[in-house]
Design a protein around this motif. Structure first.
Motif, PDB file in Angstrom:
ATOM      1  N   GLN A 128       0.830  -1.200   0.000  1.00 45.29           N
ATOM      2  CA  GLN A 128       0.000   0.000   0.000  1.00 45.29           C
ATOM      3  C   GLN A 128       0.871   1.259   0.000  1.00 45.29           C
ATOM      4  N   ILE A 129       1.950   1.244   0.785  1.00 44.80           N
ATOM      5  CA  ILE A 129       2.873   2.382   0.819  1.00 44.80           C
ATOM      6  C   ILE A 129       3.552   2.541  -0.533  1.00 44.80           C
ATOM      7  N   GLN A 130       3.883   1.420  -1.174  1.00 47.39           N
ATOM      8  CA  GLN A 130       4.479   1.473  -2.513  1.00 47.39           C
ATOM      9  C   GLN A 130       3.524   2.119  -3.505  1.00 47.39           C
ATOM     10  N   ALA A 131       2.264   1.740  -3.450  1.00 53.93           N
ATOM     11  CA  ALA A 131       1.273   2.309  -4.369  1.00 53.93           C
ATOM     12  C   ALA A 131       1.103   3.802  -4.134  1.00 53.93           C
ATOM     13  N   MET A 132       1.057   4.213  -2.869  1.00 49.27           N
ATOM     14  CA  MET A 132       0.956   5.641  -2.551  1.00 49.27           C
ATOM     15  C   MET A 132       2.155   6.407  -3.097  1.00 49.27           C
ATOM     16  N   THR A 133       3.346   5.846  -2.920  1.00 49.27           N
ATOM     17  CA  THR A 133       4.572   6.497  -3.383  1.00 49.27           C
ATOM     18  C   THR A 133       4.553   6.659  -4.898  1.00 49.27           C
ATOM     19  N   ASN A 134       4.172   5.605  -5.606  1.00 49.44           N
ATOM     20  CA  ASN A 134       4.108   5.677  -7.071  1.00 49.44           C
ATOM     21  C   ASN A 134       3.120   6.737  -7.537  1.00 49.44           C
ATOM     22  N   GLU A 135       1.985   6.796  -6.873  1.00 52.82           N
ATOM     23  CA  GLU A 135       0.971   7.775  -7.268  1.00 52.82           C
ATOM     24  C   GLU A 135       1.457   9.202  -7.044  1.00 52.82           C
ATOM     25  N   LEU A 136       2.109   9.444  -5.920  1.00 51.65           N
ATOM     26  CA  LEU A 136       2.622  10.791  -5.641  1.00 51.65           C
ATOM     27  C   LEU A 136       3.723  11.176  -6.625  1.00 51.65           C
ATOM     28  N   ILE A 137       4.572  10.226  -6.979  1.00 48.06           N
ATOM     29  CA  ILE A 137       5.613  10.513  -7.970  1.00 48.06           C
ATOM     30  C   ILE A 137       4.983  10.813  -9.327  1.00 48.06           C
ATOM     31  N   ASP A 138       3.961  10.033  -9.688  1.00 47.99           N
ATOM     32  CA  ASP A 138       3.243  10.307 -10.950  1.00 47.99           C
ATOM     33  C   ASP A 138       2.716  11.743 -10.973  1.00 47.99           C
ATOM     34  N   GLU A 139       2.112  12.147  -9.874  1.00 42.99           N
ATOM     35  CA  GLU A 139       1.546  13.499  -9.803  1.00 42.99           C
ATOM     36  C   GLU A 139       2.638  14.553  -9.884  1.00 42.99           C
ATOM     37  N   MET A 140       3.779  14.299  -9.257  1.00 46.51           N
ATOM     38  CA  MET A 140       4.885  15.257  -9.314  1.00 46.51           C
ATOM     39  C   MET A 140       5.396  15.383 -10.746  1.00 46.51           C
ATOM     40  N   LEU A 141       5.566  14.249 -11.426  1.00 48.07           N
ATOM     41  CA  LEU A 141       6.093  14.263 -12.792  1.00 48.07           C
ATOM     42  C   LEU A 141       5.128  14.923 -13.768  1.00 48.07           C
ATOM     43  N   VAL A 374      10.499   4.765  -0.382  1.00 47.50           N
ATOM     44  CA  VAL A 374      10.780   6.015  -1.099  1.00 47.50           C
ATOM     45  C   VAL A 374      12.113   5.937  -1.826  1.00 47.50           C
ATOM     46  N   TRP A 375      13.185   5.555  -1.127  1.00 48.21           N
ATOM     47  CA  TRP A 375      14.508   5.630  -1.745  1.00 48.21           C
ATOM     48  C   TRP A 375      14.799   4.471  -2.685  1.00 48.21           C
ATOM     49  N   SER A 376      14.055   3.373  -2.590  1.00 50.45           N
ATOM     50  CA  SER A 376      14.212   2.302  -3.578  1.00 50.45           C
ATOM     51  C   SER A 376      13.405   2.586  -4.837  1.00 50.45           C
ATOM     52  N   THR A 377      12.484   3.548  -4.763  1.00 51.53           N
ATOM     53  CA  THR A 377      11.596   3.857  -5.884  1.00 51.53           C
ATOM     54  C   THR A 377      11.947   5.159  -6.578  1.00 51.53           C
ATOM     55  N   LEU A 378      12.167   6.206  -5.793  1.00 52.38           N
ATOM     56  CA  LEU A 378      12.289   7.566  -6.318  1.00 52.38           C
ATOM     57  C   LEU A 378      13.358   7.695  -7.394  1.00 52.38           C
ATOM     58  N   PHE A 379      14.555   7.207  -7.130  1.00 55.27           N
ATOM     59  CA  PHE A 379      15.669   7.458  -8.046  1.00 55.27           C
ATOM     60  C   PHE A 379      15.650   6.536  -9.259  1.00 55.27           C
ATOM     61  N   LYS A 380      14.861   5.464  -9.208  1.00 57.09           N
ATOM     62  CA  LYS A 380      14.630   4.651 -10.401  1.00 57.09           C
ATOM     63  C   LYS A 380      13.547   5.294 -11.268  1.00 57.09           C
ATOM     64  N   ARG A 381      12.515   5.798 -10.622  1.00 60.31           N
ATOM     65  CA  ARG A 381      11.430   6.446 -11.359  1.00 60.31           C
ATOM     66  C   ARG A 381      11.876   7.788 -11.941  1.00 60.31           C
ATOM     67  N   VAL A 382      12.731   8.478 -11.206  1.00 59.70           N
ATOM     68  CA  VAL A 382      13.173   9.815 -11.639  1.00 59.70           C
ATOM     69  C   VAL A 382      14.705   9.860 -11.585  1.00 59.70           C
ATOM     70  N   PRO A 383      15.377   9.167 -12.497  1.00 64.42           N
ATOM     71  CA  PRO A 383      16.841   9.060 -12.428  1.00 64.42           C
ATOM     72  C   PRO A 383      17.567  10.385 -12.600  1.00 64.42           C
ATOM     73  N   THR A 384      16.898  11.384 -13.182  1.00 65.92           N
ATOM     74  CA  THR A 384      17.550  12.687 -13.386  1.00 65.92           C
ATOM     75  C   THR A 384      17.157  13.707 -12.316  1.00 65.92           C
ATOM     76  N   LEU A 385      16.528  13.245 -11.251  1.00 66.63           N
ATOM     77  CA  LEU A 385      16.122  14.177 -10.188  1.00 66.63           C
ATOM     78  C   LEU A 385      17.312  15.003  -9.718  1.00 66.63           C
ATOM     79  N   ALA A 386      17.118  16.292  -9.579  1.00 68.73           N
ATOM     80  CA  ALA A 386      18.203  17.187  -9.169  1.00 68.73           C
ATOM     81  C   ALA A 386      17.622  18.358  -8.388  1.00 68.73           C
ATOM     82  N   LEU A 387      18.442  18.884  -7.507  1.00 65.35           N
ATOM     83  CA  LEU A 387      18.051  20.072  -6.759  1.00 65.35           C
ATOM     84  C   LEU A 387      18.069  21.282  -7.673  1.00 65.35           C
TER      85      LEU A 387
END
Length: 412
Positions: A128-141, A374-387
């Motif tokens: 469930q936490i994985q699904a929430m994380t994916n959805e939030l990343i989708d919305e951010m992208l 979060v950290w196993s998902t975020l940088f695979k989903r958004v490999p170019t994430l940068a500050l």
């Protein structure tokens, strides 16, 4: 042996003020003054906002020893307790929970809410936490760039999770996030903190009454049907516990997600290891190392001596306050090789970021799973994430009880 020990009984004028300031160019590190104290006088007296002079404990082993010593009290209502500030004192007086109680009240109250945070039950929430994380990343992208990472992912994820766990409607998240933010302000006026507690108390009190009429599969319903209705807790106890769980359940993890993500972005060699791995053990080590290295409860674990205690060449007298500085203890070279380096390959599990002993953080299994996801998902989903911008210019929470970031613009 006691004759060779020293006890502080001189005039406290001239003591170092606590807390100390971090160095602007090194926002991830503990204040330099803490390092000097750890090197030169690891148990020393400091001066607080109210003129009191508790003991500051900076060595890792001393921190663990004192946090597990039954002669050390967590009772925030007793004389000598080193409160964060006037607002913190008012908060503990208004919202007194097991966090600041001793036995027998502490274990009795804590067990009432332990079950949902046990490892097996938390692991069941991982999909469930994985699904929430994916959805939030989708919305951010799908949104504009740059995006505020705190608003996009760091804050909403733990808020969603704790809302689901407690049975609090997520549509009310702005209300409880705003009130929780007041409770985390280091310099808030006492009346402002009490007003925030009262607002949460009214809100959760009404919600608990609704759960009594129509219980669901959530923690608030369990408190009512299994504890209150069986006369193990009063309605007021249930409300006070709910305030603690709701506020602590998202505030700390949100700050850790934000600051930990920034730390990885500033260490591309470490980030590459996280992004390229499919090994849960690597991700787990990453979480533990970031917890150690950042230690966001940056104002120390607060206690008071219930009896005289001899430790590290001094005597802490009964009634004297104790501050266990976990942030610098987690940088103790006696325990961690090259402690100022972020090294996600090290085994940092013994850190004291969650405290130690019977009062260590109840929600740590849940926090670990959220951070791992979060950290196993975020940088695979958004490999170019940068500050977006300079990390030294970000608005860090120097003025809060829990360290973190107010906002963090990112792009990809």
């Amino acid at each position: 042996m006691a004759d060779t020990l020293t006890s502080f009984d001189e005039n406290p004028h001239g003591l170092v003020d606590f807390p100390m300031a971090k160095e602007q160019t090194c926002p991830f590190d503990p204040p330099p003054a803490l390092k000097r104290i750890q090197d030169e006088q690891p148990l020393t007296r400091v001066r607080l906002w109210d003129g009191s002079s508790p003991w500051l404990v900076t060595r890792f082993e001393d921190v663990r020893t004192l946090l597990s010593d039954a002669r050390v009290s967590s009772n925030a209502l007793g004389d000598g307790f080193p409160h964060f500030n006037a607002a913190g004192k008012a908060r503990f007086q208004s919202n007194h929970t097991f966090v600041n109680m001793d036995a027998p009240e502490h274990p009795r109250m804590r067990k009432m809410v332990t079950r949902p945070f046990m490892v097996k039950r938390v692991e069941a929430l991982r999909p469930q936490i994985q699904a929430m994380t994916n959805e939030l990343i989708d919305e951010m992208l799908a949104g504009p760039k740059p995006a505020d990472f705190i608003e996009a992912l760091a804050l909403p994820l733990p808020s969603l999770v704790i809302s689901e766990l407690l049975g609090v409607p997520y549509q009310d998240h702005k209300f409880f996030q705003d009130q929780s933010a007041v409770l985390a302000e280091r310099d808030a006026a006492p009346e402002k903190v009490v007003a925030a507690i009262d607002a949460l108390r009214d809100y959760l009190g009404q919600l608990i009454q609704a759960k009594r009429k129509s219980p669901q599969q959530d923690l608030l319903s369990e408190l009512v049907t299994e504890r209150v209705d069986n006369d193990e807790l009063t309605d007021q106890d249930a409300v006070e516990l709910s305030i603690l769980l709701l506020a602590a359940g998202h505030e700390t993890t949100a700050n850790m997600i934000g600051l930990g993500t920034l730390a990885l972005l500033q260490h591309p060699d470490q980030l590459a290891l996280v992004r390229e791995t499919d090994d849960p053990a690597v991700v787990s080590k990453t979480v533990e190392e970031l917890l150690r290295w950042l230690t966001i409860p940056h104002l120390g674990r607060r206690r008071v001596a219930a009896e005289d205690i001899e430790i590290g060449g001094v005597v802490i007298r009964a009634g004297e306050g104790i501050i266990c500085a976990a942030d610098i203890a987690n940088r103790d070279p006696a325990e961690f090789e090259n402690p100022d380096a972020l090294d996600i390959t090290r085994d940092a599990r013994k850190h004291v970021a969650f405290g130690f002993g019977v009062h260590q953080c109840l929600g740590q299994p849940l926090a670990r799973v959220e951070l791992q996801v979060v950290w196993s998902t975020l940088f695979k989903r958004v490999p170019t994430l940068a500050l977006s911008g300079d990390f030294r210019d970000l608005p860090y929470k120097h003025d809060a009880l829990i360290y973190g970031l107010y906002d963090m613009p990112v792009t990809w």
